[in-house]
Design an enzyme around this catalytic site. Structure first.
Site, PDB file in Angstrom:
ATOM      1  N   ASP A 129       0.909  10.240   0.309  1.00 15.67           N
ATOM      2  CA  ASP A 129       0.727   8.888  -0.225  1.00 15.67           C
ATOM      3  C   ASP A 129      -0.754   8.683  -0.552  1.00 15.67           C
ATOM      4  O   ASP A 129      -1.607   8.908   0.305  1.00 15.67           O
ATOM      5  CB  ASP A 129       1.197   7.859   0.809  1.00 15.67           C
ATOM      6  CG  ASP A 129       1.286   6.451   0.229  1.00 15.67           C
ATOM      7  OD1 ASP A 129       1.353   6.313  -1.007  1.00 15.67           O
ATOM      8  OD2 ASP A 129       1.280   5.488   1.029  1.00 15.67           O
ATOM      9  N   HIS A 136      -6.326  -2.901  -4.712  1.00 14.66           N
ATOM     10  CA  HIS A 136      -5.658  -2.845  -3.406  1.00 14.66           C
ATOM     11  C   HIS A 136      -6.610  -2.317  -2.331  1.00 14.66           C
ATOM     12  O   HIS A 136      -6.710  -2.889  -1.241  1.00 14.66           O
ATOM     13  CB  HIS A 136      -4.401  -1.969  -3.476  1.00 14.66           C
ATOM     14  CG  HIS A 136      -3.781  -1.705  -2.142  1.00 14.66           C
ATOM     15  ND1 HIS A 136      -3.089  -2.674  -1.441  1.00 14.66           N
ATOM     16  CD2 HIS A 136      -3.757  -0.588  -1.354  1.00 14.66           C
ATOM     17  CE1 HIS A 136      -2.661  -2.161  -0.290  1.00 14.66           C
ATOM     18  NE2 HIS A 136      -3.058  -0.904  -0.218  1.00 14.66           N
ATOM     19  N   GLU A 202       5.080  -2.281   0.346  1.00  5.01           N
ATOM     20  CA  GLU A 202       4.023  -1.874  -0.586  1.00  5.01           C
ATOM     21  C   GLU A 202       4.667  -1.474  -1.896  1.00  5.01           C
ATOM     22  O   GLU A 202       5.546  -0.604  -1.930  1.00  5.01           O
ATOM     23  CB  GLU A 202       3.198  -0.705  -0.028  1.00  5.01           C
ATOM     24  CG  GLU A 202       2.218  -1.166   1.042  1.00  5.01           C
ATOM     25  CD  GLU A 202       1.254  -0.094   1.508  1.00  5.01           C
ATOM     26  OE1 GLU A 202       0.156  -0.437   1.957  1.00  5.01           O
ATOM     27  OE2 GLU A 202       1.602   1.093   1.428  1.00  5.01           O
ATOM     28  N   GLU A 204       4.852   0.535  -4.888  1.00  7.12           N
ATOM     29  CA  GLU A 204       4.294   1.814  -5.346  1.00  7.12           C
ATOM     30  C   GLU A 204       5.272   2.475  -6.307  1.00  7.12           C
ATOM     31  O   GLU A 204       6.454   2.127  -6.382  1.00  7.12           O
ATOM     32  CB  GLU A 204       4.092   2.785  -4.162  1.00  7.12           C
ATOM     33  CG  GLU A 204       3.156   2.287  -3.092  1.00  7.12           C
ATOM     34  CD  GLU A 204       2.672   3.402  -2.147  1.00  7.12           C
ATOM     35  OE1 GLU A 204       2.616   4.582  -2.573  1.00  7.12           O
ATOM     36  OE2 GLU A 204       2.365   3.078  -0.998  1.00  7.12           O
ATOM     37  N   ASP A 236       6.645   1.553   0.314  1.00  4.49           N
ATOM     38  CA  ASP A 236       6.064   2.106   1.540  1.00  4.49           C
ATOM     39  C   ASP A 236       6.003   0.985   2.583  1.00  4.49           C
ATOM     40  O   ASP A 236       4.964   0.373   2.797  1.00  4.49           O
ATOM     41  CB  ASP A 236       4.667   2.656   1.222  1.00  4.49           C
ATOM     42  CG  ASP A 236       3.996   3.295   2.422  1.00  4.49           C
ATOM     43  OD1 ASP A 236       4.699   3.637   3.382  1.00  4.49           O
ATOM     44  OD2 ASP A 236       2.763   3.459   2.376  1.00  4.49           O
ATOM     45  N   ARG A 240       1.700  -3.820   9.572  1.00  2.36           N
ATOM     46  CA  ARG A 240       0.242  -3.990   9.493  1.00  2.36           C
ATOM     47  C   ARG A 240      -0.431  -4.082  10.845  1.00  2.36           C
ATOM     48  O   ARG A 240      -1.582  -3.673  10.994  1.00  2.36           O
ATOM     49  CB  ARG A 240      -0.087  -5.243   8.663  1.00  2.36           C
ATOM     50  CG  ARG A 240       0.423  -5.212   7.244  1.00  2.36           C
ATOM     51  CD  ARG A 240      -0.102  -4.021   6.493  1.00  2.36           C
ATOM     52  NE  ARG A 240       0.356  -4.031   5.097  1.00  2.36           N
ATOM     53  CZ  ARG A 240       0.132  -3.027   4.255  1.00  2.36           C
ATOM     54  NH1 ARG A 240      -0.518  -1.930   4.652  1.00  2.36           N
ATOM     55  NH2 ARG A 240       0.566  -3.097   3.011  1.00  2.36           N
ATOM     56  N   GLN A 243      -0.473  -0.508  12.170  1.00  3.05           N
ATOM     57  CA  GLN A 243      -1.398   0.254  11.330  1.00  3.05           C
ATOM     58  C   GLN A 243      -2.863  -0.032  11.666  1.00  3.05           C
ATOM     59  O   GLN A 243      -3.669   0.883  11.824  1.00  3.05           O
ATOM     60  CB  GLN A 243      -1.129  -0.077   9.851  1.00  3.05           C
ATOM     61  CG  GLN A 243      -2.049   0.652   8.869  1.00  3.05           C
ATOM     62  CD  GLN A 243      -1.890   0.136   7.435  1.00  3.05           C
ATOM     63  OE1 GLN A 243      -0.994  -0.633   7.132  1.00  3.05           O
ATOM     64  NE2 GLN A 243      -2.773   0.574   6.555  1.00  3.05           N
ATOM     65  N   LYS A 256       3.626   3.471   9.220  1.00  2.00           N
ATOM     66  CA  LYS A 256       4.142   3.689   7.866  1.00  2.00           C
ATOM     67  C   LYS A 256       5.255   4.728   7.777  1.00  2.00           C
ATOM     68  O   LYS A 256       5.741   4.996   6.680  1.00  2.00           O
ATOM     69  CB  LYS A 256       2.997   4.125   6.950  1.00  2.00           C
ATOM     70  CG  LYS A 256       2.140   2.952   6.492  1.00  2.00           C
ATOM     71  CD  LYS A 256       0.929   3.408   5.737  1.00  2.00           C
ATOM     72  CE  LYS A 256       0.115   2.229   5.272  1.00  2.00           C
ATOM     73  NZ  LYS A 256       0.701   1.564   4.088  1.00  2.00           N
ATOM     74  N   THR A 260      10.674   4.781   4.262  1.00  2.00           N
ATOM     75  CA  THR A 260      10.043   4.655   2.948  1.00  2.00           C
ATOM     76  C   THR A 260      11.168   4.714   1.938  1.00  2.00           C
ATOM     77  O   THR A 260      11.916   5.697   1.917  1.00  2.00           O
ATOM     78  CB  THR A 260       9.052   5.818   2.710  1.00  2.00           C
ATOM     79  OG1 THR A 260       8.103   5.858   3.769  1.00  2.00           O
ATOM     80  CG2 THR A 260       8.328   5.655   1.378  1.00  2.00           C
ATOM     81  N   GLU A 367      -1.948  -8.640   1.144  1.00  2.00           N
ATOM     82  CA  GLU A 367      -2.919  -9.168   0.185  1.00  2.00           C
ATOM     83  C   GLU A 367      -2.561 -10.591  -0.258  1.00  2.00           C
ATOM     84  O   GLU A 367      -3.419 -11.447  -0.351  1.00  2.00           O
ATOM     85  CB  GLU A 367      -2.972  -8.252  -1.045  1.00  2.00           C
ATOM     86  CG  GLU A 367      -3.509  -6.868  -0.754  1.00  2.00           C
ATOM     87  CD  GLU A 367      -3.257  -5.910  -1.904  1.00  2.00           C
ATOM     88  OE1 GLU A 367      -2.195  -5.246  -1.890  1.00  2.00           O
ATOM     89  OE2 GLU A 367      -4.093  -5.839  -2.818  1.00  2.00           O
TER      90      GLU A 367
HETATM   91  O1  LIG Z   1      -7.066   1.848   6.009  1.00  2.00           O
HETATM   92  C1  LIG Z   1      -6.858   1.411   4.881  1.00  2.00           C
HETATM   93  O2  LIG Z   1      -7.772   1.045   4.150  1.00  2.00           O
HETATM   94  C2  LIG Z   1      -5.484   1.312   4.374  1.00  2.00           C
HETATM   95  C3  LIG Z   1      -4.659   2.367   4.256  1.00  2.00           C
HETATM   96  C4  LIG Z   1      -3.331   2.213   3.741  1.00  2.00           C
HETATM   97  O3  LIG Z   1      -2.767   1.117   3.692  1.00  2.00           O
HETATM   98  C5  LIG Z   1      -2.678   3.462   3.345  1.00  2.00           C
HETATM   99  C6  LIG Z   1      -1.746   3.288   2.197  1.00  2.00           C
HETATM  100  O4  LIG Z   1      -0.540   3.280   2.387  1.00  2.00           O
HETATM  101  C7  LIG Z   1      -2.412   3.221   0.879  1.00  2.00           C
HETATM  102  C8  LIG Z   1      -1.754   2.571  -0.280  1.00  2.00           C
HETATM  103  O5  LIG Z   1      -0.544   2.377  -0.320  1.00  2.00           O
HETATM  104  O6  LIG Z   1      -2.478   2.278  -1.248  1.00  2.00           O
HETATM  105 CA   LIG Z   2       1.180   3.210   0.788  1.00  2.00          CA
HETATM  106 MG   LIG Z   3       6.309   4.758   4.646  1.00  2.00          MG
END
Ligand SMILES: O=C(O)/C=C/C(=O)CC(=O)CC(=O)O
Ligand SMILES: [Ca+2]
Ligand SMILES: [Mg+2]
Length: 421
Positions: A129, A136, A202, A204, A236, A240, A243, A256, A260, A367
Site C-alpha cells: 500500500d 492526504h 480509505e 483508494e 483500506d 485510527r 494505528q 490496517k 481490505t 480528514e
Molecule cells: O503515518 C502516516 O502518516 C499514515 C500512514 C497511513 O495512513 C498509511 C496508509 O494507509 C497510506 C495511505 O492510504 O495513503
Molecule cells: Ca491506505
Molecule cells: Mg487494510
C-alpha cells in the site's frame, strides 16, 4: 461501438470497457473467468472454440479461462491481453453474427450479473500500500505529527509505501468485523484494550501486477505499463486509534490488516488508455529512474457514500479523482522493484488514499472530520465522526467517455460489531 447485448447508457460496462472477473453460478459452481458486459457476464470458457479460432496468441484457452483466478491469464502478457480484448470486442459486436445468432451458445455464454456469485479476481500473493496523495499525506501528517512535520523530507523524492497483508483482502460485499486492539485513552496513560473507536475507510484504487519480474531485475518506468494488468477500487479500512499508537517506528500494522475490500471487476489499462492525463507537477523533479516520459495519471472520478446504520439512504461524502495523485502507478511499480524486489502475477498495489485539494474531495473520515473534531450530518439529525456498527460504505469510480462510462462498479462493505474478550 455497439454490442448485440443491450447496454443501458448509464452502465459501467459497455463494449469499450470489458473488465475481467471470476464468477460462479448455481448451475456451475466452479469459479471461472468472465467479462462484464452491460448487466451480463460473458462466461469465457464457454466460448473456448471461438477463442481457438480467433485468438492464436492464447495457447490452451480451455485451461487458462477455466482457472478460478486471473493469475495465469495475467501472466501471459500484453500481446495476449490485447489480442483477447480485440477478439471480445469483435465477438460481442452487433455486427458479428457468430455468437449473436447462435442461440444455443448464447444461453450458455451469458449469465445475468445478479444471478452470479463473484469471487476475488486473483490469488493475491503480496499486497503493498502506497501513500501517494500529497494532500492526504499532508493532512494525516499534520494530525499525527504536527503541521511542521506533516510531510517527511523523503516524501517528494519517492513513493512512500508499506507491505500490507494479502490474507485479509476480501471482495466487495463482505462484512468487516470491527477490530479489537490497543489504543491510548488519555495522554501519558498506559494503553487500553477494546474495540476500535475510530474506525475509518480509505478511498483508494489498486493495480494488479500481470507480468512479474525476476528477483534482482527491476522494472523500468518505461516498461511498467506492460507489467500492470488492470485496476480495481480498494477500501483500506483503518482503525485510527490502533494505528496512531502502534505505527512508530515501523509503520501501519494491526490498524490496517483486519480487512481490505476490493471491487470484483478488473478494468484493464488498455480500456483506461483514453483517460491518461498529465498528473500534478513534481517539484523537485524525481530522480532519473522515476521520471515519466508522458502522461501517466488517469482521469477516474471517484465517490464515497455512507449509509448510517438504521437509515435507508446513502449520502455521498467524498468526490475525488485518481488524477490528483502525486505519484503515478507506474512510478510506484518502478520504485517498488528498483532494489531488485520481485513481483509476481496477482500481486496487488494500493495507491494510497486519494484526496484532493478541496474539502469535498477528502478520501477518509480522519480528514473530513479532522480526527473527530467535526461531524458529518446525515438526514434526521444522524451524525458521524467515524464509522459505527451497522454502517455501510460504498466506493465507486468511473471514467467519463464520449457517451459512455468506463466504470469500476462498486466496492462495498458493512461494519459488524465486536466485543473485547
Ligand atoms: O503515518 C502516516 O502518516 C499514515 C500512514 C497511513 O495512513 C498509511 C496508509 O494507509 C497510506 C495511505 O492510504 O495513503
Ligand atoms: Ca491506505
Ligand atoms: Mg487494510
Amino acid at each position: 461501438m455497439k454490442s448485440f447485448i443491450e447496454i443501458s447508457s448509464d452502465s459501467h460496462f459497455p463494449l469499450e470497457n470489458l473488465p475481467y472477473g471470476v464468477f460462479s453460478t448455481a448451475n456451475n459452481q466452479f469459479p471461472r473467468i468472465g467479462v462484464a458486459i452491460g448487466d451480463q457476464i460473458l462466461d469465457l470458457p464457454s466460448i473456448t472454440s471461438l477463442f481457438e479460432k480467433h485468438v492464436p496468441e492464447l495457447k490452451n484457452p480451455a485451461s487458462v479461462l477455466s482457472q478460478p483466478s486471473l493469475n495465469l491469464f495475467m501472466s501471459l502478457g500484453k500481446p495476449v491481453w490485447q489480442a483477447t480484448r480485440k477478439f471480445l470486442q469483435y465477438i460481442l459486436s452487433a455486427d458479428t453474427p457468430e455468437l449473436r445468432d447462435n442461440h444455443e451458445l448464447r444461453l450458455k455464454a451469458f449469465t445475468p450479473q445478479k444471478d452470479a456469485t463473484l469471487h476475488l479476481p486473483a490469488t493475491i500473493g503480496d499486497y503493498t500500500d502506497f501513500y501517494a496523495s500529497k494532500e492526504h499525506a499532508t493532512n494525516v501528517g499534520s494530525m499525527f505529527r504536527g503541521k511542521d512535520n506533516a510531510l517527511m523530507p523523503n516524501w517528494v523524492h519517492l513513493p512512500v509505501g508499506y507491505h500490507g497483508r494479502a490474507s485479509s483482502i476480501v471482495l466487495s460485499g463482505a462484512n468487516i468485523k470491527r477490530p479489537n486492539g490497543q489504543r491510548l485513552s488519555a495522554k501519558d496513560q498506559p494503553p487500553v484494550f477494546g474495540p476500535s473507536l475510530k474506525l475509518d475507510y480509505e478511498l483508494e484504487m489498486a493495480f494488479f501486477v500481470g507480468v512479474g519480474n525476476e528477483l534482482g531485475e527491476p522494472i523500468s518506468i518505461e516498461q511498467a505499463k506492460n507489467h500492470i494488468f488492470g485496476i480495481v477500487l480498494l477500501n483500506d479500512w483503518s482503525a485510527r486509534d490502533i494505528q496512531s499508537w502502534e505505527y512508530v517506528p515501523l509503520g501501519p500494522f494491526l490498524g490496517k490488516n483486519f480487512g481490505t475490500s476490493i471491487s470484483p471487476w478488473v478494468v484493464t489499462l488498455e480500456a483506461l488508455e483514453p483517460f491518461l492525463v498529465q498528473g500534478p507537477q513534481q517539484v523537485p523533479p524525481p530522480l532519473e529512474y522515476l521520471q515519466e516520459r508522458g502522461p501517466s495519471a488517469y482521469n477516474i472520478n471517484l465517490e464515497v457514500k455512507l449509509k448510517p446504520s438504521g437509515s435507508n439512504d446513502y449520502k455521498t461524502i467524498t468526490r475525488s479523482n485518481l488524477k490528483y495523485m502525486y505519484w503515478s502507478i507506474t512510478q510506484q511499480l518502478a520504485h517498488h522493484t528498483i532494489n531488485g524486489c520481485n513481483t509476481r502475477p496477482g500481486d496487488l498495489c494500493g495507491t494510497g488514499t486519494i484526496s484532493g485539494q478541496t474539502d469535498d474531495s477528502l478520501g477518509s473520515l480522519l480528514e473530513i472530520t479532522w480526527n473527530g473534531q467535526n461531524e458529518i450530518e446525515f438526514e434526521a439529525g444522524v451524525k458521524r465522526k467515524f464509522i459505527e456498527d451497522g454502517d455501510e460504505v460504498v466506493l465507486t469510480g468511473y471514467c467519463q467517455g464520449d457517451g459512455h462510462f468506463i466504470g469500476f462498479g462498486e466496492c462495498a462493505g458493512k461494519i459488524l460489531p465486536n466485543r473485547a474478550k
